[in-house]
Structures are given as structure tokens and as C-alpha cells.
Design a protein around this motif. Structure first.
Motif, short mmCIF file in Angstrom:
data_model
loop_
_atom_site.label_atom_id
_atom_site.label_comp_id
_atom_site.label_asym_id
_atom_site.label_seq_id
_atom_site.Cartn_x
_atom_site.Cartn_y
_atom_site.Cartn_z
N GLU A 188 -5.53 -73.75 2.22
CA GLU A 188 -4.66 -74.68 1.55
C GLU A 188 -4.07 -75.72 2.49
OE1 GLU A 188 -2.56 -70.82 2.00
OE2 GLU A 188 -4.58 -71.44 1.63
N LYS A 203 -6.87 -78.19 3.28
CA LYS A 203 -6.98 -78.88 2.05
C LYS A 203 -6.04 -80.20 2.02
CE LYS A 203 -7.46 -79.15 -2.91
NZ LYS A 203 -7.51 -78.51 -4.23
N THR A 260 -6.61 -84.24 2.50
CA THR A 260 -6.18 -85.24 1.49
C THR A 260 -5.32 -86.46 2.24
OG1 THR A 260 -6.03 -83.48 -0.04
CG2 THR A 260 -4.63 -85.26 -0.39
N TYR A 316 -15.35 -80.41 6.88
CA TYR A 316 -14.30 -79.98 6.28
C TYR A 316 -15.07 -78.72 5.14
CZ TYR A 316 -11.33 -79.16 2.17
OH TYR A 316 -10.29 -78.68 1.11
N GLU A 355 -14.92 -74.88 4.78
CA GLU A 355 -14.38 -74.27 3.47
C GLU A 355 -15.65 -73.19 3.00
OE1 GLU A 355 -11.75 -74.68 1.20
OE2 GLU A 355 -11.27 -75.10 3.28
#
Length: 461
Positions: free
Chosen positions: A300, A303, A307, A326, A330
Motif C-alpha cells: 500500500e 502504491k 501515485t 513497480y 507488485e
């Protein structure tokens, strides 16, 4: 005397004359002793300008009708070095790959700035260990020693400027090479010095310690790929971030606890301070790779970071590379299946990593013939783990090695041939498994990831 004789020899070999200075074109050539490849690649920043194959005498040459004046670098894998090119230059080099930087010599028109930058580079390498020992000194004494080294370099540059062979752009670049190199040590000082402090914390610095920051240039396109300038910027942003977000990041014994906030803060600083687009993109990339590869934060948080990265740098020239990293991270989170990458076994059969690890506990580790010391160390560690933790299967994946060399090394090492594989596609393997650092290992159970970012030396301790 040896260097002077080599200068004369190079001029005779390639026929450089003072008449060529009148030409608007650029000639850059040289000889490579003990070549490690078959060509030289010339770059401007991270873009290829041209390449030249070595002839039967291991010589290369570039000739341009015109070229943008500035700093370039030439690559003869795995080494690279600067070259400054300007209109009218007739520049020749000679180097021996057995001692790449130390053997490099520039001669001909345009050699003055290039030899100065090279000597500066070599001097900086030589001084590094000496300066490292100075971090235990008090700030004022440390500053005095650094400033004395800087003064010596400026005196040498002053003599070169007196000869009248440097353009204003070349003078500016030479000065920046000196200044930003020594300012980097100043940026590092507070963090290195605290190791010697009784309290292990950052101490109050003299009021004039950061005086040099008033003249930092955040938007000079000519300096973007100058190594001392870029390294200064990386350390500068790190230092400013650390100092300004101490409370929010929650420090414990001088170590940042909230890495997400700390790295978001770096992104904001780059956004607000740096005006040169290419430098800004490169610094953003550095922060992203450092955070994603080294922190191993919660999904999280990753992410949220990506962003924020898109929000501040959505037109970044490295965006595809960063997004790919990234996504790769993941895909390597616990409880996910190991990526379905194919490798070859000793018999020449192709199998996927999922097939190899489908039954029981498996540790995938990585090695290459490029680094024999690393291979021997890994081999020893795997032998230890096999005895201590026999419930695991230890699978070696070889990279960047020819099939015959790989087979020979496996046989000579007495490794279990049934647990040794060779990568089909090195690029796909490294992107899928994010192979960084070299001691990384991936631990699975029935081909399901347990820990994709473990270290072969610290695992199971």
C-alpha cells in the motif's frame, strides 16, 4: 616523459595538425590496447550519438561535420569515461583496458580540458580514502582541509587558463567539477561525523558551514551529466530532506522510520528546487529506484509512492522503466506465484521456475561467470545452508554466461547438476525477479512466494 612521448606518438599516428582547428568539424579517434569488445559507443547524456568498430589495429574514429559543444562520454564495455568535444577539435586517445582510467591519455586539439578533467577524476579517487578519515574531525577543521584541497585544484586550473586554451564553457565546466566534488563531502559530513560523536547524533554546525549552498545552480543543462554535479545533487536532496522532515519521519538513533514520507519529501524538494528538466527527471528516477529497490515497503505504501510520483512527474522520461519496476515488485509479493520465467537445465530442457519449485520449499539464488569471487562465495554459502536447512531445495540460476562456460563451472564446482539452470533471457529474468542486489534470493513454497527479497547470506538466521 612517458606521457609526452605518447602524446607525440598519437599525433603522428592519427595525423592531427593545428590546421584542423580551422575546420568546424570534429575528429575523435584512438587506440584501445587489450580491448574488451569490438566497438566504442559515444553518448551525449544517456543517448547514443554514434558508434565505431575497432579495426584490425584496435583503432576507432568518429568524424562529425558539426556537433554541439559539451560533455560526452565514450563507452568500451564495461568501462566508460568523459570526453569534452567542441567545434574544430582533433582529439586522439590511447588507453589500455587493463588500467583503463590511469592509462588514458588525450592529445591533439581539445586535449587540455580533457586531460584536466581526467586528472581531476583520478585525484578525486585518490583523495577519497583520505577524506573519509577526516569525518571524525570537528566541522571547522574538516572545512579547512577540504577548502585547502579545493584551492590546490583551482591553482592548477588557473595555470591552464593562463595558457589561453580553454573556452568560457570549458572553464565553467572545470570549475564546477572542482566545486561540486568538494561540496559533496560537505553535504556528507554531518552524517558521517555522527559515527564519531559521543551521542551518535547530528551536532550543531558552524553558521558558515553551508555557505556554499547560496551559489548552487539547479538549472544548468551543461552540468546535468557531470558526475560531481549529479552526485552533489543526490546528496544535497537527501540532506535537505533529512533535516527538514525529522519530526514527521520519526527518527530512531538517526535512522528514518517513515520511509514513505521521507521519500515523498524528496520528490517535493526536487519539484520545487530543480528547474532543468533532464536533471529533474534523473533525480526523480534515483529516488524512485532507491525507494522501490531498497526499502521493500508495504504494497500500500509502494502504491501511494508511485501515485505521488505520477502526480509530480507524469512526463518523466524514465516513466516506463519506473512503472515496470513497480509492477515487477507488485508481482513478487508474498502469496503470489513465482513469475513463469523459463530457464534451461543441464540436459538442455526448458523449464519454468514454477515447474522447478512446484513441490516443497525452494530457494532460488543467482550467479554469473563475470564475478568468480561472488560465485565461490555463493557456492560455499549454499553448501552451508544445505547442511543446516536440508528441507529446502537450493536452485542456482546462472546469468550472462555462455552455455559451455556455465557447464564447465558447474562440473568443476561439484554443485548438484540437477539443481543448476541457465537463464534463456537475462533481461526478462532480471525484470521479472528484480535481481538486486547480487546476493538476492527468492524463497518459495510449492512455487508460491514466501520472500522474494531475501538475502542468501542473511536468510534463515
Amino acid at each position: 616523459m612517458i606521457r609526452v612521448l605518447l602524446y607525440l606518438l598519437l599525433i603522428l599516428l592519427f595525423g592531427c595538425t593545428s590546421q584542423e582547428k580551422k575546420s568546424p568539424g570534429v575528429f575523435f579517434a584512438g587506440e584501445i590496447v587489450n580491448p574488451t569488445g569490438d566497438k566504442i559507443v559515444l553518448y551525449k547524456g544517456d543517448k547514443v550519438v554514434d558508434s565505431s568498430s575497432l579495426d584490425k589495429n584496435n583503432r576507432f574514429s568518429f568524424q562529425f561535420d558539426s556537433i554541439a559543444e559539451g560533455l560526452y562520454h565514450f563507452d568500451h564495455a564495461p568501462e566508460l569515461q568523459y570526453v569534452y568535444l567542441a567545434q574544430g577539435d582533433s582529439l586522439v586517445i590511447r588507453l589500455n583496458t587493463m588500467d583503463f582510467d590511469e592509462s588514458l591519455i588525450f592529445s591533439g586539439t581539445g586535449s587540455e580540458i580533457n586531460n584536466f578533467l581526467l586528472e581531476l577524476f583520478l585525484a578525486n579517487e585518490e583523495e577519497d580514502s583520505k577524506i573519509s578519515a577526516w569525518y571524525e574531525l570537528e566541522a571547522s577543521e574538516f572545512l579547512g582541509k577540504i577548502d585547502e584541497l579545493q584551492k590546490e585544484k583551482f591553482e592548477t586550473l588557473g595555470e591552464l587558463i593562463k595558457d589561453g586554451n580553454l573556452s568560457q564553457n570549458q572553464r565553467n565546466l572545470a570549475k564546477a567539477s572542482i566545486v561540486y566534488n568538494y561540496n559533496t563531502y560537505k553535504e556528507q559530513y554531518p552524517f558521517r561525523h555522527r559515527r564519531y560523536s559521543d551521542h551518535g547524533v547530528l551536532e550543531k554546525l558552524p553558521d558558515n558551514f553551508y555557505q556554499y549552498r547560496k551559489s548552487v545552480d539547479y538549472g544548468n543543462e551543461q552540468l546535468t551529466y557531470l558526475r560531481p554535479y549529479y552526485e552533489f545533487m543526490v546528496n544535497h536532496i537527501q540532506n535537505l530532506s533529512f533535516m527538514s522532515c525529522t519530526k514527521e519521519c520519526q527518527m530512531k538513533e538517526g535512522v528514518v522510520q517513515k520511509q514513505l514520507h521521507f521519500n515523498e519529501h524528496k520528490l517535493h524538494l526536487i519539484d520545487s528546487l530543480v528547474s532543468e528538466k533532464e536533471l529533474k527527471d534523473n533525480l526523480y528516477r534515483h529516488v524512485a529506484f532507491n525507494y522501490l529497490l531498497k526499502v521493500h515497503d508495504y504494497p500500500e505504501n509502494n502504491k501511494r509512492f508511485i501515485t505521488k510520483f505520477h502526480e509530480l512527474s507524469n512526463n518523466n522520461r524514465h516513466l516506463d522503466e519506473i512503472d515496470e519496476l513497480y509492477e515487477g515488485i507488485e508481482n513478487l509479493q508474498p502469496q503470489k506465484s513465482i513469475p513463469d520465467v523459463y530457464v534451461t537445465n543441464f540436459a538442455g530442457d526448458s523449464l519454468s521456475l514454477r515447474e522447478i519449485g512446484k513441490e516443497g520449499k525452494t530457494v532460488f539464488y543467482f550467479w554469473s561467470a563475470v564475478d568468480k569471487k561472488h560465485f565461490n562465495s555463493i557456492k560455499k554459502r549454499v553448501a552451508e545452508l544445505t547442511v543446516k536447512n536440508p528441507e529446502y531445495k537450493y536452485v542456482g540460476i546462472n546469468m550472462k554466461t555462455s552455455k559451455d562456460t556455465w557447464k564447465g563451472m558447474v562440473e568443476d564446482s561439484r554443485l548438484n547438476k540437477d539443481q543448476q539452470y541457465r537463464a534463456h533471457d537475462f533481461s526478462k529474468l532480471t525484470k521479472s525477479l528484480i535481481i538486486y542486489p547480487e546476493n538476492k534470493c527468492v524463497i518459495t513454497n510449492d512455487a508460491v512466494i514466501v520472500d522474494a527479497f531475501s538475502n542468501i547470506y542473511s536468510a534463515f538466521r
